[in-house]
Design a protein around this motif. Structure first.
Motif, PDB file in Angstrom:
ATOM      1  N   LEU B  14     -15.613  29.575  71.429  1.00  0.00           N
ATOM      2  CA  LEU B  14     -16.935  30.163  71.620  1.00  0.00           C
ATOM      3  C   LEU B  14     -17.160  30.561  73.057  1.00  0.00           C
ATOM      4  O   LEU B  14     -17.750  31.595  73.342  1.00  0.00           O
ATOM      5  CB  LEU B  14     -18.016  29.177  71.164  1.00  0.00           C
ATOM      6  CG  LEU B  14     -18.076  29.104  69.633  1.00  0.00           C
ATOM      7  CD1 LEU B  14     -18.954  27.953  69.180  1.00  0.00           C
ATOM      8  CD2 LEU B  14     -18.579  30.422  69.064  1.00  0.00           C
ATOM      9  N   ILE B  18     -18.280  34.091  74.095  1.00  0.00           N
ATOM     10  CA  ILE B  18     -19.444  34.373  74.945  1.00  0.00           C
ATOM     11  C   ILE B  18     -19.007  35.164  76.156  1.00  0.00           C
ATOM     12  O   ILE B  18     -19.610  36.167  76.530  1.00  0.00           O
ATOM     13  CB  ILE B  18     -20.122  33.067  75.381  1.00  0.00           C
ATOM     14  CG1 ILE B  18     -20.781  32.405  74.163  1.00  0.00           C
ATOM     15  CG2 ILE B  18     -21.166  33.325  76.474  1.00  0.00           C
ATOM     16  CD1 ILE B  18     -21.047  30.937  74.371  1.00  0.00           C
ATOM     17  N   CYS B  21     -18.526  38.575  75.140  1.00  0.00           N
ATOM     18  CA  CYS B  21     -19.804  39.296  75.000  1.00  0.00           C
ATOM     19  C   CYS B  21     -20.316  39.721  76.363  1.00  0.00           C
ATOM     20  O   CYS B  21     -20.675  40.873  76.585  1.00  0.00           O
ATOM     21  CB  CYS B  21     -20.840  38.397  74.330  1.00  0.00           C
ATOM     22  SG  CYS B  21     -20.469  38.147  72.591  1.00  0.00           S
ATOM     23  N   SER B  24     -18.250  42.275  77.865  1.00  0.00           N
ATOM     24  CA  SER B  24     -18.406  43.569  77.205  1.00  0.00           C
ATOM     25  C   SER B  24     -19.708  44.233  77.632  1.00  0.00           C
ATOM     26  O   SER B  24     -19.773  45.428  77.862  1.00  0.00           O
ATOM     27  CB  SER B  24     -18.392  43.411  75.670  1.00  0.00           C
ATOM     28  OG  SER B  24     -19.602  42.812  75.260  1.00  0.00           O
ATOM     29  N   LEU B  25     -20.735  43.391  77.765  1.00  0.00           N
ATOM     30  CA  LEU B  25     -22.009  43.914  78.257  1.00  0.00           C
ATOM     31  C   LEU B  25     -21.840  44.526  79.629  1.00  0.00           C
ATOM     32  O   LEU B  25     -22.294  45.624  79.913  1.00  0.00           O
ATOM     33  CB  LEU B  25     -23.032  42.778  78.351  1.00  0.00           C
ATOM     34  CG  LEU B  25     -24.039  42.654  77.201  1.00  0.00           C
ATOM     35  CD1 LEU B  25     -24.949  41.464  77.430  1.00  0.00           C
ATOM     36  CD2 LEU B  25     -24.835  43.933  77.060  1.00  0.00           C
ATOM     37  N   TYR B  45     -12.723  37.702  63.767  1.00  0.00           N
ATOM     38  CA  TYR B  45     -13.314  38.507  62.708  1.00  0.00           C
ATOM     39  C   TYR B  45     -12.719  38.182  61.349  1.00  0.00           C
ATOM     40  O   TYR B  45     -13.412  38.248  60.332  1.00  0.00           O
ATOM     41  CB  TYR B  45     -13.124  40.012  62.996  1.00  0.00           C
ATOM     42  CG  TYR B  45     -14.154  40.597  63.959  1.00  0.00           C
ATOM     43  CD1 TYR B  45     -15.043  39.769  64.648  1.00  0.00           C
ATOM     44  CD2 TYR B  45     -14.210  41.979  64.180  1.00  0.00           C
ATOM     45  CE1 TYR B  45     -15.941  40.316  65.531  1.00  0.00           C
ATOM     46  CE2 TYR B  45     -15.118  42.527  65.054  1.00  0.00           C
ATOM     47  CZ  TYR B  45     -15.977  41.693  65.736  1.00  0.00           C
ATOM     48  OH  TYR B  45     -16.862  42.232  66.593  1.00  0.00           O
ATOM     49  N   LYS B  48     -14.502  35.728  59.616  1.00  0.00           N
ATOM     50  CA  LYS B  48     -15.894  36.106  59.516  1.00  0.00           C
ATOM     51  C   LYS B  48     -16.152  37.094  58.386  1.00  0.00           C
ATOM     52  O   LYS B  48     -17.296  37.258  57.925  1.00  0.00           O
ATOM     53  CB  LYS B  48     -16.368  36.717  60.848  1.00  0.00           C
ATOM     54  CG  LYS B  48     -16.623  35.652  61.918  1.00  0.00           C
ATOM     55  CD  LYS B  48     -17.295  36.285  63.126  1.00  0.00           C
ATOM     56  CE  LYS B  48     -17.679  35.219  64.149  1.00  0.00           C
ATOM     57  NZ  LYS B  48     -18.262  35.862  65.357  1.00  0.00           N
ATOM     58  N   ARG B 156     -14.933  48.944  71.921  1.00  0.00           N
ATOM     59  CA  ARG B 156     -15.387  47.815  71.132  1.00  0.00           C
ATOM     60  C   ARG B 156     -14.575  47.756  69.847  1.00  0.00           C
ATOM     61  O   ARG B 156     -14.183  48.765  69.295  1.00  0.00           O
ATOM     62  CB  ARG B 156     -16.884  47.957  70.773  1.00  0.00           C
ATOM     63  CG  ARG B 156     -17.784  47.863  71.997  1.00  0.00           C
ATOM     64  CD  ARG B 156     -19.226  48.023  71.597  1.00  0.00           C
ATOM     65  NE  ARG B 156     -19.596  47.103  70.525  1.00  0.00           N
ATOM     66  CZ  ARG B 156     -19.855  45.830  70.717  1.00  0.00           C
ATOM     67  NH1 ARG B 156     -19.821  45.336  71.939  1.00  0.00           N
ATOM     68  NH2 ARG B 156     -20.151  45.054  69.725  1.00  0.00           N
ATOM     69  N   ARG B 158     -14.156  47.725  66.246  1.00  0.00           N
ATOM     70  CA  ARG B 158     -14.899  48.107  65.047  1.00  0.00           C
ATOM     71  C   ARG B 158     -13.924  48.039  63.886  1.00  0.00           C
ATOM     72  O   ARG B 158     -12.746  47.692  64.074  1.00  0.00           O
ATOM     73  CB  ARG B 158     -15.450  49.540  65.151  1.00  0.00           C
ATOM     74  CG  ARG B 158     -16.174  49.894  66.405  1.00  0.00           C
ATOM     75  CD  ARG B 158     -17.341  48.971  66.743  1.00  0.00           C
ATOM     76  NE  ARG B 158     -18.271  48.786  65.655  1.00  0.00           N
ATOM     77  CZ  ARG B 158     -18.953  47.675  65.460  1.00  0.00           C
ATOM     78  NH1 ARG B 158     -18.744  46.616  66.259  1.00  0.00           N
ATOM     79  NH2 ARG B 158     -19.788  47.572  64.491  1.00  0.00           N
ATOM     80  N   PHE B 159     -14.398  48.377  62.708  1.00  0.00           N
ATOM     81  CA  PHE B 159     -13.434  48.372  61.589  1.00  0.00           C
ATOM     82  C   PHE B 159     -13.828  49.431  60.576  1.00  0.00           C
ATOM     83  O   PHE B 159     -14.991  49.830  60.473  1.00  0.00           O
ATOM     84  CB  PHE B 159     -13.360  47.003  60.904  1.00  0.00           C
ATOM     85  CG  PHE B 159     -14.721  46.372  60.694  1.00  0.00           C
ATOM     86  CD1 PHE B 159     -15.491  46.740  59.577  1.00  0.00           C
ATOM     87  CD2 PHE B 159     -15.219  45.438  61.599  1.00  0.00           C
ATOM     88  CE1 PHE B 159     -16.718  46.169  59.407  1.00  0.00           C
ATOM     89  CE2 PHE B 159     -16.453  44.883  61.404  1.00  0.00           C
ATOM     90  CZ  PHE B 159     -17.226  45.231  60.308  1.00  0.00           C
ATOM     91  N   LEU B 177     -21.777  44.588  55.489  1.00  0.00           N
ATOM     92  CA  LEU B 177     -20.527  44.816  56.220  1.00  0.00           C
ATOM     93  C   LEU B 177     -20.237  46.315  56.282  1.00  0.00           C
ATOM     94  O   LEU B 177     -19.842  46.833  57.330  1.00  0.00           O
ATOM     95  CB  LEU B 177     -19.370  44.074  55.515  1.00  0.00           C
ATOM     96  CG  LEU B 177     -18.114  43.882  56.340  1.00  0.00           C
ATOM     97  CD1 LEU B 177     -18.408  43.021  57.569  1.00  0.00           C
ATOM     98  CD2 LEU B 177     -17.001  43.251  55.509  1.00  0.00           C
ATOM     99  N   ASN B 179     -22.342  48.586  56.356  1.00  0.00           N
ATOM    100  CA  ASN B 179     -23.217  49.208  57.351  1.00  0.00           C
ATOM    101  C   ASN B 179     -22.642  49.145  58.750  1.00  0.00           C
ATOM    102  O   ASN B 179     -22.963  49.972  59.596  1.00  0.00           O
ATOM    103  CB  ASN B 179     -24.576  48.514  57.359  1.00  0.00           C
ATOM    104  CG  ASN B 179     -25.415  48.947  56.170  1.00  0.00           C
ATOM    105  OD1 ASN B 179     -25.149  49.980  55.570  1.00  0.00           O
ATOM    106  ND2 ASN B 179     -26.413  48.139  55.840  1.00  0.00           N
ATOM    107  N   LEU B 180     -21.828  48.121  58.987  1.00  0.00           N
ATOM    108  CA  LEU B 180     -21.276  47.982  60.328  1.00  0.00           C
ATOM    109  C   LEU B 180     -19.975  48.761  60.504  1.00  0.00           C
ATOM    110  O   LEU B 180     -19.518  48.979  61.620  1.00  0.00           O
ATOM    111  CB  LEU B 180     -20.994  46.501  60.615  1.00  0.00           C
ATOM    112  CG  LEU B 180     -22.212  45.606  60.837  1.00  0.00           C
ATOM    113  CD1 LEU B 180     -21.755  44.228  61.302  1.00  0.00           C
ATOM    114  CD2 LEU B 180     -23.156  46.210  61.861  1.00  0.00           C
TER     115      LEU B 180
END
Ligand code: ADP
Ligand code: MG
Lengths: 612, 188
Positions: B14, B18, B21, B24-25, B45, B48, B156, B158-159, B177, B179-180
């Motif tokens: 984690l 983090i 994240c 990436s930000l 992923y 997930k 990023r 994506r898939f 899913l 939608n992403l």
């Protein structure tokens, strides 16, 4: 009237209750309405909050559900899109998605001022005031992915209260109606109260007015009586005068016929004699009419009434018959009067005849003479001149007259007797003659007791005679305030007159209208020295009985009687003992002063009284 | 206590996540994602995906662990064991297997094809019609792509999702899913 007043009182009581009751009811009503309104508002508020919370929770769950993938796959753009989608709801202030560690992931804020927690803790802040905060964990399957945070405004209080405005309006209006009702009721009650008070005032005013009207009516009645007599005199006078002249022509012509003996026979003579008698009777009647009208030719000469009365005794005895006894009480030193002796005899004869008619079962006729003085007050109310008069009083023990007869007795042709017995011209002749002689005639009468008719003729003053005023010359004896006098008289005017005189003289005076009241006063005031009472009293106790009872209670009490009857008539009829102190009505200031003083000084007043 | 222990166990990954994240930000428009972070994300992923996929009846019993098979060798494959440590999916423990390319385990629920070119295609062909969520990585340039195919867009991870392939394997992919997904190839 009593009934009216009762209902009025009843209304008053009811009005009072309503007055006390209404504001309470109005206040209670208003309170209840307000309470009901408040309860409804609170209830609505509660249900609104619950519904709102449910709605926001649903929104939050939807967001949590849709955003789960974005959270799982770290897609902030998608998460932001979902969050932003909630902006459609204008009440959503802030929407945010936090990661599994409580870190901010995506957020939307309607305005910059809205503070957003940088990290979300498990225990979500509770909704406060107009804010409602809902947090929902984001899960996909069993895995916790993060938290959704929603902050919405509840409808601002103003908006919510707009919804209650109608209710509030209704409540307000109803309250207003209650209040107005209360106010109106109160005003009505006040108005009623005012009205009632005005009503009372009106009754009082009316009472006063009625008293005034009564007074005026009495005065007017007296005046009308005088005027009526005057008018009647004018009327009868005119006719009687012409009639008299015509009768003179008839009688004269008949006499001419009688003298021409050769023309007529015996038969005719008798007929003529009958006609002459009839004409002479007509002439007598006409004479009386003229007398009433004060148009008879008078031949006034100074005369001594005592002598005149004495001279008539034979005639009177014949007229009255055996069953009626006659008393004459003649005052010594009587003044002379200037009058027509024949007419005076006529008048006395008329009175005697009336007395006889009133005493059909026998009785007593009393004729008195006296020197008197009529004072200003008495003279004024009877429209005569004040001064010295000679009184001739003729009294009987007959039937008497009721008030309505008395008031008309002097009128010509007024009679209560059968046709042929009475002409109604007797008293009218007396009245007319006395008036024409500038005197005054007055009737006192009580039904069942008898009648006194008083004739006042002015004293004749020869130029040579000294004008002596024996009663007033010696000065009036003053009273003393420790001499307490009780005046008992049923006639209020006479009582007031007597009380006034005694007060003025300096006596202390109490008054009573009848025997019972007098005895009460005597018990209450042991200091009363003199009882001054009318002989004729209403209420079962006459003056004499009152005096006897009073004397029994206080043996030293002095008593002075008064009466409208002639003194000797009363004494001789046995209504009073001879020798009592008595003053006859009308009495003058001086006469009463002298008399009361004499009684107090223990002097025998009867001599003086007989002189009156 | 258990919960805390699990949290502690997950801390390492984690922290990496983090860090990823935050990085990436910070680096969104500056420069590309650090390759190691990219692989770690892809490895994470894999498990997930599980909550967004519906396996046909009998393929995923409640008592079964979630079996993630990794065939082949690439930077992602190396990190999968690390990524699932202490994790659970739909309440199932996660098991990672590395079977040979010729005989992928019949129990596989998710198959990460870390093969390149034709090898990937043949493996995919072999599991076609079986209830397996196949995942490929565009970076491996496979000749055929799995139901899910990792791509990198705007730096990023994506898939893409192939609904036709999913349908062939009797899997239902959650719309969430979809939608992403950067691209969804439609059903036939
Ligand atoms: N002494 C009296 N007693 C009672 N009533 C009387 C007396 N004198 C007069 N009256 C009443 O007054 C009326 C009028 O009297 P008067 O004028 O003499 O007429 P007359 O005697 O012809 O009736 C009488 O009818 C009688 O009712
Ligand atoms: Mg007569």
């Amino acid at each position: 009237m009593i009934q009216e007043r009762r209902t009025e009182e009843l209304h008053g009581v009811l009005g009072m209750e309503r007055r006390n009751f209404m504001p309470f009811v109005a206040a209670a009503g208003v309170l209840l309405l307000l309470l009901a309104g408040a309860v409804i508002v609170l209830y609505n508020e509660q249900t609104y909050r619950e519904a709102k919370t449910q709605q926001v929770e649903a929104q939050s769950r939807i967001l949590a559900s849709t955003v789960s993938a974005a959270l799982a796959f770290d897609d902030r753009k998608a998460a932001h899109e979902y969050v932003k989608a909630l902006a459609v709801d204008p009440q959503i202030q802030t929407a945010a998605v936090y990661g599994p560690q409580g870190q901010l992931f995506a957020s939307y804020s309607r305005s910059a001022d809205v503070a957003l927690p940088a990290k979300i803790s498990e225990a979500a802040p509770t909704p406060t005031g107009e804010q409602l905060v809902v947090t929902t964990p984001v899960r996909q399957g069993m895995a916790p992915l993060g938290t959704v945070y929603l902050q919405t405004t509840i409808d601002p209080i103003s908006r919510r209260f707009e919804r209650y405005a109608v209710l509030a309006l209704l409540v307000t209006m109803a309250s207003l109606i209650f209040v107005m009702l209360g106010v109106a009721q109160r005003q009505l009650a006040a108005a009623n109260e005012r009205l009632r008070r005005q009503g009372h005032d009106l009754v009082d005013a009316n009472e006063k007015l009625r008293a005034q009207i009564e007074q005026r009516e009495t005065a007017e009645a007296a005046l009308r009586q005088v005027q009526k007599m005057e008018a009647m005199g004018q009327l009868t006078g005119g006719i009687a005068h012409d009639f008299n002249n015509l009768l003179q022509v008839i009688i004269g012509s008949l006499e001419v016929l009688q003298r021409r003996q050769q023309v007529v026979g015996d038969d005719a003579k008798r007929t003529i004699a009958a006609a002459v008698r009839g004409a002479e009777r007509a002439a007598t009647l006409t004479q009386r009419l003229l007398a009433f009208a004060r148009r008879q030719p008078l031949n006034p000469k100074p005369i001594d009434v005592n002598k005149l009365v004495t001279g008539m005794s034979e005639l009177l005895h014949r007229t009255l018959g055996e069953s009626i006894t006659i008393e004459t009480v003649l005052a010594g030193g009587i003044w002379r009067v200037n009058a027509d002796a024949n007419q005076l005899e006529n008048a006395l004869l008329n009175l005697a005849v009336n007395a006889r008619d009133a005493m059909d079962k026998g009785g007593k006729l009393t004729i008195e003479t006296a020197n008197t003085h009529l004072d200003e007050a008495y003279a004024h109310t009877n429209e005569i001149d004040p001064g010295q008069y000679v009184l001739i009083a003729v009294s009987d023990t007959g039937a008497g007259m009721p008030g309505d007869v008395l008031s008309k007795a002097f009128e010509p042709f007024f009679t209560t007797k059968d046709v042929g017995k009475g002409s109604g011209l007797g008293l009218s002749q007396v009245y007319g003659f006395i008036k024409q002689s500038e005197g005054h005639a007055k009737i006192y009468s009580e039904p069942g007791e008898g009648t006194t008719i008083k004739l006042y003729l002015p004293r004749f003053m020869a130029s040579s005679e000294a004008t002596d005023l024996p009663l007033e010359a010696c000065g009036l004896p003053a009273g003393q305030s420790d001499r307490l006098v009780l005046v008992v008289e049923d006639d209020a005017d006479v009582r007031a007159h007597a009380v006034g005189i005694l007060n003025e003289l300096g006596y202390s005076v109490l008054e009573a209208a009848d025997g019972a009241a007098a005895l009460q006063a005597l018990d209450a005031h042991p200091g009363i020295k003199l009882l001054f009472t009318d002989v004729g009293l209403p209420g079962g106790l006459n003056g004499r009985q009152l005096a006897d009872e009073a004397r029994r209670r206080c043996p030293n009490l002095l008593v002075l009687y008064t009466t409208g009857y002639a003194r000797n008539a009363i004494v001789h009829q046995g209504r009073l003992d001879p020798g009592v102190d008595l003053i006859t009505k009308p009495f003058t200031f001086a006469a009463l002063a002298t008399k009361v003083n004499a009684v107090f000084d223990g002097r025998e007043g009867s001599h003086r009284a007989s002189a009156l | 206590m258990r919960r805390k222990a699990r949290t502690v166990a997950a801390v390492r990954l984690l922290l990496v996540a983090i860090a990823a994240c935050l990085l990436s930000l910070a680096a969104t428009h500056a420069r590309a994602q650090t390759p190691s972070v990219e692989y770690a994300v892809k490895a994470t992923y894999l498990y997930k995906f599980a909550p967004f996929v519906e396996w046909p009846a009998g393929a995923f019993e409640p008592s079964d662990p979630l079996v993630i098979c990794v065939v082949g060798n690439d930077p992602v494959a190396d990190l999968v064991d690390e990524a699932v440590k202490g994790q659970a999916a739909l309440g199932h423990p996660i098991e990672v297997m590395h079977p040979g390319a010729s005989s992928p385990d019949a129990r596989c629920h998710i198959l990460y094809v870390a093969l390149r070119g034709a090898a990937a295609a043949s493996l995919l062909e072999r599991v076609r019609g079986k209830p397996v969520l196949t995942v490929t990585d565009a970076a491996n340039e496979p000749r055929a792509t799995g139901i899910v195919n990792f791509v990198v867009q705007d730096n990023r991870v994506r898939f893409e999702i192939d609904l036709r392939a999913a349908a062939e394997n009797h899997l239902v992919i959650s719309s969430k899913l979809l939608n992403l997904a950067s691209r969804v190839s439609p059903k036939p």
